[in-house]
Scaffold this motif. Structure first.
Motif, PDB file in Angstrom:
ATOM      1  N   LEU A 230       0.828  -1.208   0.000  1.00 21.10           N
ATOM      2  CA  LEU A 230       0.000   0.000   0.000  1.00 21.10           C
ATOM      3  C   LEU A 230       0.862   1.257   0.000  1.00 21.10           C
ATOM      4  CD1 LEU A 230      -2.639   1.543   0.217  1.00 21.10           C
ATOM      5  CD2 LEU A 230      -2.630   1.108   2.688  1.00 21.10           C
ATOM      6  N   ILE A 231       1.932   1.260   0.786  1.00 20.06           N
ATOM      7  CA  ILE A 231       2.813   2.432   0.835  1.00 20.06           C
ATOM      8  C   ILE A 231       3.465   2.668  -0.526  1.00 20.06           C
ATOM      9  CG2 ILE A 231       4.980   3.303   1.819  1.00 20.06           C
ATOM     10  CD1 ILE A 231       4.113   2.006   4.481  1.00 20.06           C
ATOM     11  N   VAL A 243      -2.982  14.203  -1.285  1.00 13.65           N
ATOM     12  CA  VAL A 243      -3.699  13.393  -0.307  1.00 13.65           C
ATOM     13  C   VAL A 243      -2.666  12.689   0.567  1.00 13.65           C
ATOM     14  CG1 VAL A 243      -3.791  11.340  -1.792  1.00 13.65           C
ATOM     15  CG2 VAL A 243      -5.561  11.676  -0.055  1.00 13.65           C
ATOM     16  N   GLN A 244      -3.046  12.337   1.791  1.00 13.95           N
ATOM     17  CA  GLN A 244      -2.123  11.675   2.699  1.00 13.95           C
ATOM     18  C   GLN A 244      -2.648  10.280   3.051  1.00 13.95           C
ATOM     19  OE1 GLN A 244      -0.481  14.198   5.812  1.00 13.95           O
ATOM     20  NE2 GLN A 244      -1.064  16.067   4.705  1.00 13.95           N
ATOM     21  N   LEU A 245      -1.817   9.498   3.719  1.00 20.43           N
ATOM     22  CA  LEU A 245      -2.155   8.113   4.060  1.00 20.43           C
ATOM     23  C   LEU A 245      -2.085   7.933   5.572  1.00 20.43           C
ATOM     24  CD1 LEU A 245      -2.703   5.117   3.284  1.00 20.43           C
ATOM     25  CD2 LEU A 245      -0.219   4.834   3.034  1.00 20.43           C
ATOM     26  N   VAL A 246      -3.139   7.350   6.141  1.00 22.54           N
ATOM     27  CA  VAL A 246      -3.194   7.063   7.579  1.00 22.54           C
ATOM     28  C   VAL A 246      -3.360   5.557   7.754  1.00 22.54           C
ATOM     29  CG1 VAL A 246      -4.464   7.414   9.726  1.00 22.54           C
ATOM     30  CG2 VAL A 246      -4.201   9.311   8.101  1.00 22.54           C
ATOM     31  N   ILE A 247      -2.437   4.942   8.490  1.00 28.87           N
ATOM     32  CA  ILE A 247      -2.488   3.498   8.747  1.00 28.87           C
ATOM     33  C   ILE A 247      -2.690   3.285  10.241  1.00 28.87           C
ATOM     34  CG2 ILE A 247      -1.248   1.307   8.588  1.00 28.87           C
ATOM     35  CD1 ILE A 247       0.303   2.437   6.218  1.00 28.87           C
ATOM     36  N   LEU A 248      -3.855   2.771  10.618  1.00 28.55           N
ATOM     37  CA  LEU A 248      -4.180   2.522  12.022  1.00 28.55           C
ATOM     38  C   LEU A 248      -3.814   1.095  12.403  1.00 28.55           C
ATOM     39  CD1 LEU A 248      -7.758   4.116  12.312  1.00 28.55           C
ATOM     40  CD2 LEU A 248      -5.545   5.191  12.769  1.00 28.55           C
ATOM     41  N   LYS A 287     -11.178   9.584   2.366  1.00 28.09           N
ATOM     42  CA  LYS A 287     -11.571   9.540   0.953  1.00 28.09           C
ATOM     43  C   LYS A 287     -11.939   8.117   0.553  1.00 28.09           C
ATOM     44  CE  LYS A 287     -11.255  12.641  -1.481  1.00 28.09           C
ATOM     45  NZ  LYS A 287     -12.259  13.690  -1.797  1.00 28.09           N
ATOM     46  N   MET A 288     -11.262   7.158   1.183  1.00 29.01           N
ATOM     47  CA  MET A 288     -11.525   5.741   0.907  1.00 29.01           C
ATOM     48  C   MET A 288     -10.767   4.899   1.920  1.00 29.01           C
ATOM     49  SD  MET A 288      -8.998   5.393  -2.381  1.00 29.01           S
ATOM     50  CE  MET A 288      -9.399   7.074  -2.875  1.00 29.01           C
ATOM     51  N   LEU A 289     -11.157   3.640   2.041  1.00 22.70           N
ATOM     52  CA  LEU A 289     -10.399   2.662   2.819  1.00 22.70           C
ATOM     53  C   LEU A 289      -9.780   1.665   1.848  1.00 22.70           C
ATOM     54  CD1 LEU A 289     -11.003   0.883   6.091  1.00 22.70           C
ATOM     55  CD2 LEU A 289     -10.932  -0.575   4.066  1.00 22.70           C
ATOM     56  N   VAL A 290      -8.514   1.326   2.092  1.00 27.09           N
ATOM     57  CA  VAL A 290      -7.829   0.350   1.239  1.00 27.09           C
ATOM     58  C   VAL A 290      -7.394  -0.842   2.083  1.00 27.09           C
ATOM     59  CG1 VAL A 290      -5.934  -0.076  -0.359  1.00 27.09           C
ATOM     60  CG2 VAL A 290      -6.996   2.197  -0.270  1.00 27.09           C
ATOM     61  N   LEU A 291      -7.790  -2.036   1.661  1.00 25.49           N
ATOM     62  CA  LEU A 291      -7.331  -3.282   2.269  1.00 25.49           C
ATOM     63  C   LEU A 291      -6.369  -3.930   1.278  1.00 25.49           C
ATOM     64  CD1 LEU A 291      -9.305  -5.911   4.233  1.00 25.49           C
ATOM     65  CD2 LEU A 291      -7.982  -6.655   2.263  1.00 25.49           C
ATOM     66  N   SER A 292      -5.121  -4.119   1.694  1.00 27.67           N
ATOM     67  CA  SER A 292      -4.070  -4.558   0.761  1.00 27.67           C
ATOM     68  C   SER A 292      -3.521  -5.936   1.095  1.00 27.67           C
ATOM     69  CB  SER A 292      -2.927  -3.535   0.772  1.00 27.67           C
ATOM     70  OG  SER A 292      -2.466  -3.305   2.101  1.00 27.67           O
ATOM     71  N   SER A 293      -4.286  -6.758   1.789  1.00 27.27           N
ATOM     72  CA  SER A 293      -3.798  -8.043   2.308  1.00 27.27           C
ATOM     73  C   SER A 293      -3.413  -9.032   1.210  1.00 27.27           C
ATOM     74  CB  SER A 293      -4.868  -8.684   3.189  1.00 27.27           C
ATOM     75  OG  SER A 293      -5.175  -7.875   4.293  1.00 27.27           O
ATOM     76  N   ASP A 336      -0.598  -5.899  -6.700  1.00 27.75           N
ATOM     77  CA  ASP A 336       0.651  -5.223  -7.025  1.00 27.75           C
ATOM     78  C   ASP A 336       0.437  -3.726  -6.861  1.00 27.75           C
ATOM     79  OD1 ASP A 336       0.244  -3.894  -9.881  1.00 27.75           O
ATOM     80  OD2 ASP A 336      -0.683  -5.884  -9.967  1.00 27.75           O
ATOM     81  N   ALA A 337       1.517  -3.007  -6.619  1.00 28.09           N
ATOM     82  CA  ALA A 337       1.430  -1.588  -6.265  1.00 28.09           C
ATOM     83  C   ALA A 337       0.773  -0.751  -7.359  1.00 28.09           C
ATOM     84  CB  ALA A 337       2.823  -1.051  -5.949  1.00 28.09           C
ATOM     85  N   LEU A 338       1.079  -1.032  -8.615  1.00 29.99           N
ATOM     86  CA  LEU A 338       0.521  -0.229  -9.706  1.00 29.99           C
ATOM     87  C   LEU A 338      -0.991  -0.418  -9.829  1.00 29.99           C
ATOM     88  CD1 LEU A 338       3.250  -0.537 -12.494  1.00 29.99           C
ATOM     89  CD2 LEU A 338       2.743   1.432 -11.032  1.00 29.99           C
ATOM     90  N   SER A 339      -1.469  -1.649  -9.643  1.00 34.46           N
ATOM     91  CA  SER A 339      -2.913  -1.904  -9.720  1.00 34.46           C
ATOM     92  C   SER A 339      -3.652  -1.202  -8.586  1.00 34.46           C
ATOM     93  CB  SER A 339      -3.192  -3.409  -9.666  1.00 34.46           C
ATOM     94  OG  SER A 339      -2.666  -4.061 -10.794  1.00 34.46           O
TER      95      SER A 339
END
Length: 407
Positions: A230-231, A243-248, A287-293, A336-339
Motif C-alpha cells: 500500500l505504501i 492526499v495523505q495516508l493514515v495506517i491505524l 476519501k476511501m479505505l484500502v485493504l491490501s492483504s 501489485d502496487a501499480l494496480s
C-alpha cells in the motif's frame, strides 16, 4: 417467541481482539434471545468486550482448580502447558453444562476440544468448528521446512474431519476447507461475519480527526496485511494528488513500514497513529479505505467501512470477493502496487464514482447486521440438533428391533 432450552456452548480463548471476538459477543447477544441456555466459555476471562456479555452467559473454569494435578510437570514448557490447561478447562465446562452443541472459535479452542470431548464420559455433543480464517493456507506456511508444513496440515485435517459440522466466514474459506482437508461439502456452510452497524454509526458520529484529505487503512501491522504494498502504491498516487495516508494499528512491522515511508521521502504524509479505540470516525472522513492483504478469510474492516459509507478498495485476496461487487459497491485490485495505485487514482479522480460506490455500499451493508447472522446460526443449530435427534431415534429403533428379534 419460541425459546429453545437445549444447552449450547460457544468456546473462545478470550475477548481480547477485534476480529472473531467482536463477532462472538454480537452473536451471543443475539442468540441468547432464542436459546435460553446459551453459554460462552472462555479460557481466559479478559478482553475489551467482556463487559458486553452478561455474567450469566459466561462460563469460566480457573485453571488453578486442577492444574497442579493435571499438568504441573509441564509448567516450564509454556505452549504444552497452556494446551493441557485448555483441555482440562473445556472438559470441566462440558461436565458442568452438558451441552447439546459445542462450537469452537479459533485453533486455540478447536485443538483442545478434539481431545477434551473424549474425556467426558457418557456425553458426546454435536461439535461445530467455526473457521474464521484460512487455516489450511496458513498451516502450509508456518515453517521453512516443507515436511513440517505438510505434517501440520495433515494433523489439522484429521481434527477437522472429526467435527460434525464446519461453518466458514466466506466461500473462499469454505473452498479451502473442502479441498485442503477433504471435508465433504455437505458438512460445510458459509455464514458471514456480522457488523455492529448501529454501534459503528454512533461511534463514527464525532469530530473530524484530521484537517487534511487522507486515505485510511486499518489492521494489525503484520506481513500478511501487505501495508508495504500500500505504501508503494501510495508513492505513485502522491506524485499527482494532494492526499495523505493514515495506517491505524500496531504490530511487529511498524518500524519497517515507517522506515519504508522515510526511504520514499513520504514520512511527513504517511501517518501511524497506532491502535485507536474508535477507528470508525477515521473511516467516516476518509476519501476511501484500502485493504491490501495477501489473504483474508473475510475482511471485517470492509463491512465496517461500508456501514458508514466509506468507499472501499481491496486486493483480490479471498474473502473480500464475497463482499465487494467490483464497480458496484467497491473496487477489487490485483496484488501489485501499480494496480492498487490505479484503483486509488480512479476514486480520487471521479467523485461521482466514489459517491456511487458509497451509496451502494450503505445498502449492501445491511446484509451483515447481527440479526441476519444470528438467524443463520439459529437455523444451523436447529438443523444439526434435529438431524442428530433423528439419527439417535433411528439407532434406538434398530436396537429395539434387534432385541425383539433375539427374543
Amino acid at each position: 417467541m419460541l425459546v429453545n432450552k437445549q444447552p449450547v456452548l460457544l468456546l473462545c480463548p478470550s475477548l481480547i481482539g477485534a476480529g472473531v471476538e467482536r463477532r462472538i459477543y454480537l452473536l451471543v447477544n443475539q442468540l441468547k434471545q432464542d436459546w435460553s441456555h446459551l453459554k460462552l466459555g472462555l479460557l481466559r476471562e479478559e478482553g475489551q468486550f467482556l463487559s458486553r456479555v452478561d455474567v450469566a452467559q459466561r462460563v469460566y473454569v480457573p485453571p488453578d482448580s486442577f492444574s497442579r494435578f493435571f499438568c504441573f510437570p509441564l509448567k516450564q514448557f509454556q505452549e504444552p502447558y497452556y494446551f493441557l490447561l485448555a483441555i482440562g478447562q473445556i472438559k470441566m465446562m462440558q461436565e458442568r453444562i452438558r451441552p447439546a452443541v459445542v462450537m469452537t472459535f479459533t485453533l486455540e479452542t478447536t485443538l483442545p476440544m478434539f481431545f477434551a470431548r473424549f474425556l467426558v464420559s457418557g456425553h458426546r455433543p454435536v461439535w461445530v468448528i467455526s473457521e474464521d480464517s484460512n487455516t489450511a493456507v496458513a498451516a502450509g506456511n508456518v515453517c521453512k521446512f516443507e515436511v513440517v508444513n505438510v505434517l501440520l496440515k495433515n494433523v489439522l485435517g484429521y481434527v477437522y474431519r472429526h467435527a460434525d459440522f464446519i461453518t466458514t466466514v466466506s466461500s473462499t474459506v469454505q473452498d479451502s476447507v473442502e479441498q485442503q482437508y477433504g471435508i465433504p461439502v455437505e458438512k460445510i456452510n458459509v455464514i458471514h461475519n456480522p457488523v455492529d452497524s448501529d454501534g459503528i454509526r454512533k461511534s463514527a458520529d464525532n469530530n473530524r480527526p484530521f484537517n487534511f484529505e487522507y486515505i485510511i487503512a486499518v489492521g494489525r501491522l503484520v506481513k500478511v496485511k501487505q501495508f508495504d504494498l500500500l505504501i508503494n502504491a501510495f508513492s505513485h498516487v502522491y506524485k499527482s494528488h494532494a492526499v495523505q495516508l493514515v495506517i491505524l494499528g500496531e504490530g511487529p512491522e511498524k518500524k519497517h513500514l515507517q522506515q519504508l515511508a522515510a526511504d520514499l521521502k513520504l514520512a511527513d504524509v504517511i501517518h501511524f497513529p497506532g491502535f485507536v479505540n474508535n477507528p470508525w470516525v477515521y473511516m467516516k472522513y476518509a476519501k476511501m479505505l484500502v485493504l491490501s492483504s495477501r489473504i483474508e478469510g473475510f475482511g471485517n474492516v470492509i463491512t465496517e467501512a461500508m456501514t458508514i459509507g466509506c468507499p472501499v478498495i481491496a486486493t483480490a485476496c479471498g474473502g473480500p470477493a464475497d463482499i465487494i461487487k467490483h464497480n458496484s459497491n467497491g473496487l477489487i485490485a490485483d496484488q501489485d502496487a501499480l494496480s492498487v495505485a490505479h484503483a486509488i487514482t480512479r476514486l480520487l479522480d471521479s467523485p461521482e464514482l466514489s459517491r456511487s460506490l458509497s451509496s451502494q455500499a450503505l445498502l449492501d451493508a445491511e446484509k451483515y447486521h447481527p440479526i441476519h447472522s444470528s438467524a443463520c446460526f439459529n437455523d444451523m443449530l436447529l438443523e444439526l440438533l434435529n438431524s442428530t435427534n433423528h439419527h439417535t431415534t433411528q439407532c434406538h429403533k434398530r436396537t429395539m428391533l434387534s432385541i425383539d428379534n433375539d427374543a
